[in-house]
Design a protein around this motif. Structure first.
Motif, short mmCIF file in Angstrom:
data_model
loop_
_atom_site.label_atom_id
_atom_site.label_comp_id
_atom_site.label_asym_id
_atom_site.label_seq_id
_atom_site.Cartn_x
_atom_site.Cartn_y
_atom_site.Cartn_z
N VAL A 58 0.87 -1.17 0.00
CA VAL A 58 0.00 0.00 0.00
C VAL A 58 0.91 1.22 0.00
O VAL A 58 1.74 1.38 0.90
CB VAL A 58 -0.93 0.02 1.23
CG1 VAL A 58 -1.83 1.26 1.20
CG2 VAL A 58 -1.76 -1.25 1.30
N LEU A 59 0.77 2.06 -1.01
CA LEU A 59 1.56 3.28 -1.13
C LEU A 59 0.66 4.46 -0.83
O LEU A 59 -0.44 4.56 -1.38
CB LEU A 59 2.14 3.43 -2.54
CG LEU A 59 3.30 2.52 -2.92
CD1 LEU A 59 2.90 1.07 -2.96
CD2 LEU A 59 3.87 2.94 -4.25
N LEU A 60 1.10 5.33 0.05
CA LEU A 60 0.34 6.53 0.42
C LEU A 60 1.13 7.76 -0.04
O LEU A 60 2.22 8.01 0.45
CB LEU A 60 0.15 6.58 1.94
CG LEU A 60 -0.56 5.37 2.53
CD1 LEU A 60 0.15 4.88 3.77
CD2 LEU A 60 -1.97 5.73 2.85
N PHE A 61 0.55 8.47 -1.00
CA PHE A 61 1.17 9.67 -1.53
C PHE A 61 0.33 10.88 -1.10
O PHE A 61 -0.89 10.87 -1.26
CB PHE A 61 1.16 9.67 -3.06
CG PHE A 61 2.00 8.63 -3.72
CD1 PHE A 61 3.31 8.89 -4.05
CD2 PHE A 61 1.46 7.39 -4.04
CE1 PHE A 61 4.08 7.93 -4.69
CE2 PHE A 61 2.22 6.43 -4.67
CZ PHE A 61 3.55 6.70 -5.00
N ILE A 62 0.96 11.93 -0.60
CA ILE A 62 0.30 13.21 -0.42
C ILE A 62 0.84 14.10 -1.53
O ILE A 62 2.03 14.39 -1.57
CB ILE A 62 0.57 13.82 0.97
CG1 ILE A 62 -0.04 12.93 2.04
CG2 ILE A 62 -0.01 15.23 1.05
CD1 ILE A 62 0.21 13.40 3.46
N VAL A 63 -0.05 14.49 -2.44
CA VAL A 63 0.37 15.23 -3.62
C VAL A 63 -0.46 16.51 -3.77
O VAL A 63 -1.59 16.59 -3.28
CB VAL A 63 0.26 14.37 -4.91
CG1 VAL A 63 1.13 13.14 -4.80
CG2 VAL A 63 -1.17 13.98 -5.20
N GLU A 64 0.08 17.48 -4.47
CA GLU A 64 -0.62 18.73 -4.73
C GLU A 64 -1.77 18.44 -5.68
O GLU A 64 -1.65 17.64 -6.60
CB GLU A 64 0.35 19.75 -5.33
CG GLU A 64 -0.01 21.19 -5.05
CD GLU A 64 -1.20 21.68 -5.84
OE1 GLU A 64 -1.98 22.48 -5.31
OE2 GLU A 64 -1.35 21.27 -7.00
N GLU A 65 -2.93 19.05 -5.44
CA GLU A 65 -4.15 18.69 -6.17
C GLU A 65 -4.04 18.87 -7.68
O GLU A 65 -4.66 18.14 -8.43
CB GLU A 65 -5.35 19.45 -5.63
CG GLU A 65 -5.36 20.93 -5.92
CD GLU A 65 -6.61 21.61 -5.42
OE1 GLU A 65 -7.64 20.95 -5.19
OE2 GLU A 65 -6.56 22.84 -5.23
N HIS A 66 -3.27 19.86 -8.15
CA HIS A 66 -3.16 20.07 -9.59
C HIS A 66 -2.33 18.99 -10.28
O HIS A 66 -2.41 18.81 -11.48
CB HIS A 66 -2.55 21.45 -9.88
CG HIS A 66 -3.45 22.57 -9.50
ND1 HIS A 66 -3.39 23.16 -8.26
CD2 HIS A 66 -4.45 23.20 -10.17
CE1 HIS A 66 -4.29 24.12 -8.18
NE2 HIS A 66 -4.97 24.16 -9.33
N LEU A 67 -1.52 18.27 -9.51
CA LEU A 67 -0.69 17.20 -10.06
C LEU A 67 -1.29 15.82 -9.86
O LEU A 67 -0.84 14.84 -10.45
CB LEU A 67 0.70 17.24 -9.40
CG LEU A 67 1.47 18.56 -9.47
CD1 LEU A 67 2.73 18.47 -8.62
CD2 LEU A 67 1.79 18.90 -10.91
N SER A 68 -2.33 15.73 -9.02
CA SER A 68 -2.82 14.43 -8.57
C SER A 68 -3.34 13.53 -9.69
O SER A 68 -3.05 12.34 -9.73
CB SER A 68 -3.89 14.60 -7.50
OG SER A 68 -5.04 15.23 -8.02
N ARG A 69 -4.11 14.08 -10.61
CA ARG A 69 -4.69 13.24 -11.67
C ARG A 69 -3.61 12.68 -12.59
O ARG A 69 -3.66 11.50 -12.96
CB ARG A 69 -5.73 14.02 -12.48
CG ARG A 69 -6.44 13.19 -13.53
CD ARG A 69 -7.23 12.06 -12.88
NE ARG A 69 -7.65 11.11 -13.89
CZ ARG A 69 -8.43 10.09 -13.67
NH1 ARG A 69 -8.90 9.86 -12.46
NH2 ARG A 69 -8.75 9.26 -14.62
N ALA A 70 -2.63 13.49 -12.93
CA ALA A 70 -1.53 13.01 -13.79
C ALA A 70 -0.73 11.91 -13.09
O ALA A 70 -0.36 10.92 -13.71
CB ALA A 70 -0.62 14.17 -14.18
N ILE A 71 -0.49 12.08 -11.80
CA ILE A 71 0.23 11.06 -11.04
C ILE A 71 -0.60 9.78 -10.97
O ILE A 71 -0.08 8.68 -11.16
CB ILE A 71 0.58 11.57 -9.62
CG1 ILE A 71 1.54 12.76 -9.71
CG2 ILE A 71 1.16 10.46 -8.76
CD1 ILE A 71 1.72 13.51 -8.41
N LEU A 72 -1.90 9.91 -10.71
CA LEU A 72 -2.79 8.76 -10.63
C LEU A 72 -2.80 7.98 -11.94
O LEU A 72 -2.70 6.75 -11.95
CB LEU A 72 -4.19 9.24 -10.26
CG LEU A 72 -5.21 8.20 -9.85
CD1 LEU A 72 -4.83 7.57 -8.52
CD2 LEU A 72 -6.59 8.82 -9.75
#
Length: 116
Positions: A58-72
């Motif tokens: 299980v990986l838990l990432f806290i990411v900035e919202e503007h980058l989240s969809r691209a990372i996902l």
């Protein structure tokens, strides 16, 4: 700055590859919980009563919202989530508040400005 939490359930053999791809896509790091297990629509196979399931991380990432969809999307592609059932899943959740991320805000500010 607003953040999202990405929860990624992935086969343990894909963890390093997913981490590298997520960093390239804008993630600044993650917390990894090893040796999770789960069950999807189809039950796991057994051999003389022993489960033949692969271990998950299980990986838990806290990411900035503007980058989240691209990372996902990057994570889903690298992990092969849509190739066949049982490869894993990833979800994102809103974070109402967070502490301990101030050191990331400076680094993320320039990356987010490029996205906007």
């Amino acid at each position: 700055m607003h953040f999202k939490l990405l929860l990624v359930f992935v086969e343990d053999g894909k963890t390093d590859e997913v981490m590298k791809a997520a960093r390239v896509a804008g993630a600044t790091g993650a917390t990894i919980i090893n040796n999770a297990r789960g069950e999807g629509i189809t039950q796991t196979k057994t051999f003389f009563g022993l489960n033949l399931e692969t271990q998950r991380d299980v990986l838990l990432f806290i990411v900035e919202e503007h980058l989240s969809r691209a990372i996902l999307e990057t994570i889903a592609e690298v992990a092969g989530f849509d190739e066949m059932p049982g490869k894993g899943i990833a979800i994102q959740l809103d974070i109402e508040d967070a502490v301990g991320v101030a050191h990331q805000v400076q680094q993320l500010s320039s990356a987010v400005e490029e996205q906007i």
